[in-house]
Design a protein around this motif. Structure first.
Motif, PDB file in Angstrom:
ATOM      1  N   SER A 141       0.829  -1.203   0.000  1.00  0.00           N
ATOM      2  CA  SER A 141       0.000   0.000   0.000  1.00  0.00           C
ATOM      3  C   SER A 141       0.864   1.254   0.000  1.00  0.00           C
ATOM      4  O   SER A 141       1.991   1.251   0.511  1.00  0.00           O
ATOM      5  N   ALA A 142       0.312   2.323  -0.540  1.00  0.00           N
ATOM      6  CA  ALA A 142       0.997   3.612  -0.491  1.00  0.00           C
ATOM      7  C   ALA A 142       1.014   4.105   0.949  1.00  0.00           C
ATOM      8  O   ALA A 142       0.201   3.687   1.779  1.00  0.00           O
ATOM      9  N   LYS A 143       1.939   4.995   1.250  1.00  0.00           N
ATOM     10  CA  LYS A 143       2.085   5.511   2.613  1.00  0.00           C
ATOM     11  C   LYS A 143       0.787   6.142   3.107  1.00  0.00           C
ATOM     12  O   LYS A 143       0.384   5.941   4.259  1.00  0.00           O
ATOM     13  N   GLU A 144       0.112   6.886   2.232  1.00  0.00           N
ATOM     14  CA  GLU A 144      -1.133   7.551   2.610  1.00  0.00           C
ATOM     15  C   GLU A 144      -2.204   6.538   3.002  1.00  0.00           C
ATOM     16  O   GLU A 144      -2.940   6.732   3.975  1.00  0.00           O
ATOM     17  N   GLU A 145      -2.290   5.443   2.255  1.00  0.00           N
ATOM     18  CA  GLU A 145      -3.282   4.414   2.541  1.00  0.00           C
ATOM     19  C   GLU A 145      -2.956   3.674   3.833  1.00  0.00           C
ATOM     20  O   GLU A 145      -3.824   3.435   4.679  1.00  0.00           O
ATOM     21  N   ALA A 146      -1.699   3.289   3.984  1.00  0.00           N
ATOM     22  CA  ALA A 146      -1.290   2.551   5.179  1.00  0.00           C
ATOM     23  C   ALA A 146      -1.442   3.408   6.429  1.00  0.00           C
ATOM     24  O   ALA A 146      -1.858   2.917   7.488  1.00  0.00           O
ATOM     25  N   HIS A 147      -1.121   4.690   6.312  1.00  0.00           N
ATOM     26  CA  HIS A 147      -1.174   5.592   7.467  1.00  0.00           C
ATOM     27  C   HIS A 147      -2.576   5.655   8.064  1.00  0.00           C
ATOM     28  O   HIS A 147      -2.733   5.658   9.298  1.00  0.00           O
ATOM     29  N   SER A 148      -3.596   5.695   7.206  1.00  0.00           N
ATOM     30  CA  SER A 148      -4.960   5.814   7.717  1.00  0.00           C
ATOM     31  C   SER A 148      -5.346   4.594   8.550  1.00  0.00           C
ATOM     32  O   SER A 148      -6.032   4.712   9.568  1.00  0.00           O
ATOM     33  N   ILE A 149      -4.888   3.416   8.139  1.00  0.00           N
ATOM     34  CA  ILE A 149      -5.192   2.192   8.882  1.00  0.00           C
ATOM     35  C   ILE A 149      -4.349   2.100  10.148  1.00  0.00           C
ATOM     36  O   ILE A 149      -4.853   1.781  11.233  1.00  0.00           O
ATOM     37  N   LEU A 150      -3.068   2.389  10.026  1.00  0.00           N
ATOM     38  CA  LEU A 150      -2.176   2.311  11.185  1.00  0.00           C
ATOM     39  C   LEU A 150      -2.595   3.291  12.271  1.00  0.00           C
ATOM     40  O   LEU A 150      -2.567   2.969  13.467  1.00  0.00           O
ATOM     41  N   THR A 151      -3.007   4.483  11.858  1.00  0.00           N
ATOM     42  CA  THR A 151      -3.454   5.490  12.817  1.00  0.00           C
ATOM     43  C   THR A 151      -4.788   5.096  13.436  1.00  0.00           C
ATOM     44  O   THR A 151      -4.972   5.177  14.656  1.00  0.00           O
ATOM     45  N   GLY A 152      -5.705   4.662  12.591  1.00  0.00           N
ATOM     46  CA  GLY A 152      -7.034   4.300  13.075  1.00  0.00           C
ATOM     47  C   GLY A 152      -7.022   3.178  14.093  1.00  0.00           C
ATOM     48  O   GLY A 152      -7.823   3.166  15.034  1.00  0.00           O
ATOM     49  N   HIS A 153      -6.107   2.225  13.922  1.00  0.00           N
ATOM     50  CA  HIS A 153      -6.033   1.081  14.838  1.00  0.00           C
ATOM     51  C   HIS A 153      -4.865   1.183  15.824  1.00  0.00           C
ATOM     52  O   HIS A 153      -4.627   0.241  16.587  1.00  0.00           O
ATOM     53  N   ASP A 154      -4.148   2.294  15.790  1.00  0.00           N
ATOM     54  CA  ASP A 154      -3.006   2.506  16.691  1.00  0.00           C
ATOM     55  C   ASP A 154      -2.016   1.340  16.590  1.00  0.00           C
ATOM     56  O   ASP A 154      -1.610   0.751  17.597  1.00  0.00           O
ATOM     57  N   LEU A 155      -1.616   1.024  15.368  1.00  0.00           N
ATOM     58  CA  LEU A 155      -0.736  -0.123  15.128  1.00  0.00           C
ATOM     59  C   LEU A 155       0.740   0.234  14.968  1.00  0.00           C
ATOM     60  O   LEU A 155       1.601  -0.624  15.161  1.00  0.00           O
ATOM     61  N   ALA A 156       1.032   1.467  14.610  1.00  0.00           N
ATOM     62  CA  ALA A 156       2.417   1.831  14.289  1.00  0.00           C
ATOM     63  C   ALA A 156       3.382   1.516  15.427  1.00  0.00           C
ATOM     64  O   ALA A 156       4.544   1.169  15.194  1.00  0.00           O
ATOM     65  N   LYS A 157       2.901   1.606  16.653  1.00  0.00           N
ATOM     66  CA  LYS A 157       3.771   1.394  17.816  1.00  0.00           C
ATOM     67  C   LYS A 157       4.310  -0.034  17.910  1.00  0.00           C
ATOM     68  O   LYS A 157       5.279  -0.290  18.635  1.00  0.00           O
ATOM     69  N   TYR A 158       3.704  -0.963  17.185  1.00  0.00           N
ATOM     70  CA  TYR A 158       4.142  -2.354  17.251  1.00  0.00           C
ATOM     71  C   TYR A 158       5.293  -2.665  16.295  1.00  0.00           C
ATOM     72  O   TYR A 158       5.881  -3.744  16.374  1.00  0.00           O
ATOM     73  N   PHE A 159       5.592  -1.742  15.387  1.00  0.00           N
ATOM     74  CA  PHE A 159       6.595  -2.015  14.359  1.00  0.00           C
ATOM     75  C   PHE A 159       7.887  -1.235  14.587  1.00  0.00           C
ATOM     76  O   PHE A 159       7.857  -0.045  14.901  1.00  0.00           O
ATOM     77  N   ASP A 160       9.001  -1.927  14.379  1.00  0.00           N
ATOM     78  CA  ASP A 160      10.305  -1.268  14.455  1.00  0.00           C
ATOM     79  C   ASP A 160      10.582  -0.481  13.190  1.00  0.00           C
ATOM     80  O   ASP A 160      11.320   0.512  13.218  1.00  0.00           O
ATOM     81  N   VAL A 161      10.011  -0.922  12.086  1.00  0.00           N
ATOM     82  CA  VAL A 161      10.185  -0.224  10.818  1.00  0.00           C
ATOM     83  C   VAL A 161       8.979  -0.525   9.933  1.00  0.00           C
ATOM     84  O   VAL A 161       8.363  -1.592  10.051  1.00  0.00           O
ATOM     85  N   ILE A 162       8.644   0.435   9.072  1.00  0.00           N
ATOM     86  CA  ILE A 162       7.512   0.283   8.157  1.00  0.00           C
ATOM     87  C   ILE A 162       7.977   0.625   6.745  1.00  0.00           C
ATOM     88  O   ILE A 162       8.523   1.711   6.510  1.00  0.00           O
ATOM     89  N   PHE A 163       7.777  -0.312   5.822  1.00  0.00           N
ATOM     90  CA  PHE A 163       8.089  -0.078   4.416  1.00  0.00           C
ATOM     91  C   PHE A 163       6.791  -0.129   3.620  1.00  0.00           C
ATOM     92  O   PHE A 163       6.059  -1.122   3.670  1.00  0.00           O
ATOM     93  N   THR A 164       6.506   0.948   2.880  1.00  0.00           N
ATOM     94  CA  THR A 164       5.320   1.012   2.032  1.00  0.00           C
ATOM     95  C   THR A 164       5.749   1.002   0.562  1.00  0.00           C
ATOM     96  O   THR A 164       6.946   0.979   0.252  1.00  0.00           O
ATOM     97  N   ARG A 165       4.767   1.064  -0.320  1.00  0.00           N
ATOM     98  CA  ARG A 165       5.063   1.108  -1.757  1.00  0.00           C
ATOM     99  C   ARG A 165       5.932   2.315  -2.091  1.00  0.00           C
ATOM    100  O   ARG A 165       6.765   2.257  -3.007  1.00  0.00           O
ATOM    101  N   ASP A 166       5.759   3.401  -1.342  1.00  0.00           N
ATOM    102  CA  ASP A 166       6.497   4.629  -1.625  1.00  0.00           C
ATOM    103  C   ASP A 166       7.972   4.539  -1.248  1.00  0.00           C
ATOM    104  O   ASP A 166       8.757   5.419  -1.608  1.00  0.00           O
TER     105      ASP A 166
END
Length: 218
Positions: free
Chosen positions: A113-138
Motif C-alpha cells: 500500500s501507499a504511505k497515505e493508505e497505510a497511514h490511515s489504517i495504522l493510525t485508526g487502529h493505533d498499530l504503528a507502535k508495534y513495528f520497528d520499521v515500516i516499508f510502504t510502496r512509496d
C-alpha cells in the motif's frame, strides 16, 4: 536458527481491507463507467500495489488518465473512506503483534500500500507502535512480487533472511517474501484460498495458528 525478526504484510493479512480497496477503486472508476465486484477486484488485483493495478486498468480499458494520476486519486479516496469506515482488524492481529514485541524479536511491516493508505489504517487502529520499521510502496523502487521490499526490511535490521519469517495472504506478497529467502507463511484470505501457494514454507488458517508456529521457532 532462532527467529530474530517477523515481517508482516498489512492488507488481507492483519486488516480486512480488501472490500474497502474495491469500494475505493469503484468510486474512482465510476468516471469511466467501469465497475468491479469485490470478488473480481480481489481475484485480479489483491496484493498488487495501487500503481501497478492502475497501469493494468489504464492499458486494458484505454483510460484517458495516466496510471500515476489514477493511482493518486485512488490513494486519496481510500484514505478518506477509511477514516469514516475503518476496516476491521483480522481476528488475533493486535494480540499477535503485541505478543511478538514481548518475545523481543524485531517486527516489520512490509506493505504494498501507499504511505497515505497505510497511514490511515495504522493510525485508526493505533498499530504503528508495534513495528520497528515500516516499508510502504512509496519506499521502494520495485514493489511486490519483487523481493526488494523484504530485502530492504532485512537490511534495515542488519540481519540475514534465515533469521526471519514473513506472513502474507496473497501469491504476490508471498512470492516477494520467498524470493527474499525468508521463511514464508501464508494465511489465505477468502479470495486466495484456491491460489497456488506451493512456493510457501507453511500455511495457516488464522493468525492464532501463526502465533503458535512462531512460538515453535523461537
Amino acid at each position: 536458527m532462532p527467529l530474530s525478526a517477523i515481517y508482516f504484510d498489512l492488507d488481507g493479512t492483519l486488516v480486512d481491507s480488501e472490500h474497502l480497496h474495491a469500494v475505493s477503486w469503484n468510486k474512482v472508476l465510476a468516471m469511466f463507467d467501469l465497475h468491479f465486484s469485490e470478488a473480481e477486484f480481489c481475484q485480479q488485483f489483491a496484493g498488487k500495489p495501487t500503481l501497478e493495478a492502475a497501469k493494468v486498468l489504464v492499458e486494458e480499458h484505454q483510460l484517458s488518465l495516466s496510471a500515476s494520476a489514477l493511482a493518486k486519486k485512488k490513494h486519496t479516496v481510500f484514505a478518506e473512506i477509511s477514516k469514516l469506515h475503518l476496516p476491521a482488524l483480522l481476528p488475533g492481529a493486535k494480540a499477535l503483534l503485541a505478543w511478538c514485541r514481548e518475545q523481543g524479536v524485531k517486527v516489520a511491516l512490509v506493505t504494498g500500500s501507499a504511505k497515505e493508505e497505510a497511514h490511515s489504517i495504522l493510525t485508526g487502529h493505533d498499530l504503528a507502535k508495534y513495528f520497528d520499521v515500516i516499508f510502504t510502496r512509496d519506499d521502494v523502487e520495485q514493489p511486490k512480487p519483487h523481493p526488494e521490499p523484504y530485502l530492504r526490511a532485512i537490511a534495515h535490521f542488519s540481519l540475514t533472511a534465515s533469521s526471519g519469517l514473513a506472513v502474507e495472504d496473497t501469491v504476490t506478497g508471498s512470492s516477494s517474501a520467498k524470493s527474499a529467502e525468508l521463511y514464508t507463511v501464508v494465511v489465505p484470505n477468502k479470495y486466495s484460498l484456491s491460489a497456488d501457494f506451493s512456493h510457501a514454507d507453511d500455511r495457516c488458517s488464522s493468525l492464532f495458528d501463526v502465533q503458535a508456529l512462531i512460538a515453535s521457532k523461537l
